[in-house]
Design an enzyme around this catalytic site. Structure first.
Site, short mmCIF file in Angstrom:
data_model
loop_
_atom_site.label_atom_id
_atom_site.label_comp_id
_atom_site.label_asym_id
_atom_site.label_seq_id
_atom_site.Cartn_x
_atom_site.Cartn_y
_atom_site.Cartn_z
N ARG A 58 0.88 -1.18 0.00
CA ARG A 58 0.00 0.00 0.00
C ARG A 58 0.90 1.21 0.00
O ARG A 58 1.86 1.29 0.78
CB ARG A 58 -0.86 -0.04 1.26
N GLU A 66 -11.26 4.35 -4.67
CA GLU A 66 -11.46 2.92 -4.95
C GLU A 66 -11.98 2.78 -6.38
O GLU A 66 -12.48 3.74 -6.97
CB GLU A 66 -12.46 2.33 -3.95
N ARG A 100 -0.85 -5.66 4.58
CA ARG A 100 -0.08 -5.12 3.46
C ARG A 100 1.08 -4.30 3.99
O ARG A 100 0.97 -3.65 5.03
CB ARG A 100 -0.94 -4.21 2.57
#
Length: 124
Positions: A58, A66, A100
């Site tokens: 990320r 998104e 992540r």
């Protein structure tokens, strides 16, 4: 007076030691090189290291829309254009709640991917 200075010095040293031990992740960051093989959205990548390790990354410090949000597809397309298939340098800043790696990502030009996305208006 002299005893008071010694006490203060010891207190400051103890406080500094506690701070160093309490936040080791902030003091150091891991750097690695990896090839981008997937772009989920504008700020989420999948990468392979030269050791064969696959990771989700990320981007640090930015938020892209998104995919289903307005401009989400354009943000992903720009990230793909800048990063997909390329060897990039990653500077890990830790992990998010989804596991992540959160990282600063540097392009071959030494520019940060996140800054290029912000300049293009693809994220905030």
């Amino acid at each position: 007076m002299r005893g008071n200075v010694k006490s203060q010095s010891r207190l400051i040293a103890a406080g500094a030691l506690i701070l160093i031990l309490a936040v080791p992740k902030l003091a150091f960051s891991e750097q690695f090189i990896a090839r981008v093989f997937g772009v989920h959205d504008g700020d989420s990548l999948r990468v392979n290291t030269d050791g064969g390790r696959t990771m989700r990354v990320r981007l640090y410090g930015v938020d892209c829309p998104e995919i289903k949000q307005p401009y989400g597809i354009k943000a992903r397309a720009l990230t793909r254009q800048l990063a997909f298939g390329r060897l990039l340098t990653f500077e890990s800043k830790g992990k998010d709640r989804y596991g992540r790696i959160i990282a600063r990502v540097y392009l071959l030009t030494r520019k940060m991917l996140a800054q290029e996305l912000v300049k293009a208006g693809a994220c905030w």
